[in-house]
Design a protein around this motif. Sequence first.
Motif, PDB file in Angstrom:
ATOM      1  N   LYS A  51       0.836  -1.197   0.000  1.00  0.00           N
ATOM      2  CA  LYS A  51       0.000   0.000   0.000  1.00  0.00           C
ATOM      3  C   LYS A  51       0.871   1.247   0.000  1.00  0.00           C
ATOM      4  N   ASP A  52       1.894   1.245   0.830  1.00  0.00           N
ATOM      5  CA  ASP A  52       2.811   2.386   0.876  1.00  0.00           C
ATOM      6  C   ASP A  52       3.503   2.578  -0.469  1.00  0.00           C
ATOM      7  N   ALA A  53       3.864   1.468  -1.124  1.00  0.00           N
ATOM      8  CA  ALA A  53       4.553   1.550  -2.411  1.00  0.00           C
ATOM      9  C   ALA A  53       3.648   2.156  -3.477  1.00  0.00           C
ATOM     10  N   PHE A  54       2.417   1.641  -3.605  1.00  0.00           N
ATOM     11  CA  PHE A  54       1.580   2.197  -4.671  1.00  0.00           C
ATOM     12  C   PHE A  54       1.113   3.609  -4.341  1.00  0.00           C
ATOM     13  N   ALA A  55       0.945   3.908  -3.052  1.00  0.00           N
ATOM     14  CA  ALA A  55       0.564   5.269  -2.672  1.00  0.00           C
ATOM     15  C   ALA A  55       1.683   6.257  -3.001  1.00  0.00           C
ATOM     16  N   ASP A  56       2.915   5.798  -2.918  1.00  0.00           N
ATOM     17  CA  ASP A  56       4.078   6.629  -3.210  1.00  0.00           C
ATOM     18  C   ASP A  56       4.301   6.770  -4.714  1.00  0.00           C
ATOM     19  N   LEU A  57       4.064   5.707  -5.468  1.00  0.00           N
ATOM     20  CA  LEU A  57       4.407   5.684  -6.886  1.00  0.00           C
ATOM     21  C   LEU A  57       3.282   6.075  -7.836  1.00  0.00           C
ATOM     22  N   CYS A  58       2.046   5.783  -7.483  1.00  0.00           N
ATOM     23  CA  CYS A  58       0.924   5.957  -8.410  1.00  0.00           C
ATOM     24  C   CYS A  58       0.266   7.326  -8.271  1.00  0.00           C
ATOM     25  N   PRO A  59      -0.100   7.932  -9.400  1.00  0.00           N
ATOM     26  CA  PRO A  59      -0.906   9.160  -9.323  1.00  0.00           C
ATOM     27  C   PRO A  59      -2.268   8.848  -8.689  1.00  0.00           C
ATOM     28  N   ASN A  60      -2.771   9.760  -7.889  1.00  0.00           N
ATOM     29  CA  ASN A  60      -4.052   9.549  -7.204  1.00  0.00           C
ATOM     30  C   ASN A  60      -5.185   9.276  -8.181  1.00  0.00           C
ATOM     31  N   ALA A  61      -5.159   9.918  -9.337  1.00  0.00           N
ATOM     32  CA  ALA A  61      -6.219   9.710 -10.333  1.00  0.00           C
ATOM     33  C   ALA A  61      -6.254   8.257 -10.801  1.00  0.00           C
ATOM     34  N   TRP A  62      -5.095   7.637 -10.946  1.00  0.00           N
ATOM     35  CA  TRP A  62      -5.045   6.234 -11.368  1.00  0.00           C
ATOM     36  C   TRP A  62      -5.653   5.340 -10.294  1.00  0.00           C
ATOM     37  N   VAL A  63      -5.265   5.580  -9.048  1.00  0.00           N
ATOM     38  CA  VAL A  63      -5.760   4.760  -7.933  1.00  0.00           C
ATOM     39  C   VAL A  63      -7.281   4.895  -7.823  1.00  0.00           C
ATOM     40  N   GLU A  64      -7.784   6.109  -7.929  1.00  0.00           N
ATOM     41  CA  GLU A  64      -9.239   6.325  -7.877  1.00  0.00           C
ATOM     42  C   GLU A  64      -9.935   5.593  -9.019  1.00  0.00           C
ATOM     43  N   LYS A  65      -9.354   5.657 -10.217  1.00  0.00           N
ATOM     44  CA  LYS A  65      -9.937   4.969 -11.380  1.00  0.00           C
ATOM     45  C   LYS A  65      -9.953   3.458 -11.145  1.00  0.00           C
ATOM     46  N   TRP A  66      -8.831   2.914 -10.684  1.00  0.00           N
ATOM     47  CA  TRP A  66      -8.749   1.465 -10.450  1.00  0.00           C
ATOM     48  C   TRP A  66      -9.703   1.038  -9.345  1.00  0.00           C
ATOM     49  N   ASP A  67      -9.814   1.850  -8.287  1.00  0.00           N
ATOM     50  CA  ASP A  67     -10.753   1.534  -7.201  1.00  0.00           C
ATOM     51  C   ASP A  67     -12.194   1.508  -7.729  1.00  0.00           C
ATOM     52  N   ASN A  68     -12.531   2.485  -8.560  1.00  0.00           N
ATOM     53  CA  ASN A  68     -13.874   2.511  -9.154  1.00  0.00           C
ATOM     54  C   ASN A  68     -14.102   1.293 -10.042  1.00  0.00           C
ATOM     55  N   GLN A  69     -13.106   0.942 -10.848  1.00  0.00           N
ATOM     56  CA  GLN A  69     -13.224  -0.229 -11.719  1.00  0.00           C
ATOM     57  C   GLN A  69     -13.400  -1.498 -10.896  1.00  0.00           C
ATOM     58  N   ARG A  70     -12.671  -1.626  -9.797  1.00  0.00           N
ATOM     59  CA  ARG A  70     -12.804  -2.809  -8.943  1.00  0.00           C
ATOM     60  C   ARG A  70     -14.206  -2.891  -8.357  1.00  0.00           C
ATOM     61  N   SER A  71     -14.741  -1.763  -7.899  1.00  0.00           N
ATOM     62  CA  SER A  71     -16.080  -1.771  -7.296  1.00  0.00           C
ATOM     63  C   SER A  71     -17.156  -2.055  -8.338  1.00  0.00           C
ATOM     64  N   GLU A  72     -16.914  -1.681  -9.588  1.00  0.00           N
ATOM     65  CA  GLU A  72     -17.877  -1.928 -10.668  1.00  0.00           C
ATOM     66  C   GLU A  72     -17.684  -3.299 -11.323  1.00  0.00           C
ATOM     67  N   GLY A  73     -16.588  -3.980 -10.972  1.00  0.00           N
ATOM     68  CA  GLY A  73     -16.304  -5.280 -11.558  1.00  0.00           C
ATOM     69  C   GLY A  73     -15.710  -5.225 -12.946  1.00  0.00           C
ATOM     70  N   THR A  74     -15.131  -4.079 -13.314  1.00  0.00           N
ATOM     71  CA  THR A  74     -14.553  -3.921 -14.652  1.00  0.00           C
ATOM     72  C   THR A  74     -13.034  -3.778 -14.627  1.00  0.00           C
ATOM     73  N   PHE A  75     -12.408  -3.986 -13.476  1.00  0.00           N
ATOM     74  CA  PHE A  75     -10.954  -3.840 -13.376  1.00  0.00           C
ATOM     75  C   PHE A  75     -10.277  -4.927 -14.194  1.00  0.00           C
ATOM     76  N   PRO A  76      -9.336  -4.549 -15.104  1.00  0.00           N
ATOM     77  CA  PRO A  76      -8.731  -5.550 -15.991  1.00  0.00           C
ATOM     78  C   PRO A  76      -7.674  -6.441 -15.341  1.00  0.00           C
TER      79      PRO A  76
END
Length: 79
Positions: A51-76
Amino acid sequence: MAPAQLPMKATPFDPRFPNTNQTKHCYQSYLDFHRCEKVKGSGNQVCKYFKDAFADLCPNAWVEKWDNQRSEGTFPGRI
């Protein structure tokens, strides 16, 4: 009085990702965190590294997008 300073830590070097571009490291850390939580349970301290690694490396917009995709069941990604 000087304001309290928080210690700054960066994600340590990972030999799987030797290049300057850390996009793959970001994505893999995101996957590893959610895989770890799936296996070990939510809030497990072992998973905190990822969690610390992706929070440090990933742009927040990407994490929000991936979180939304996971909740919608569309995460690749495979978690």
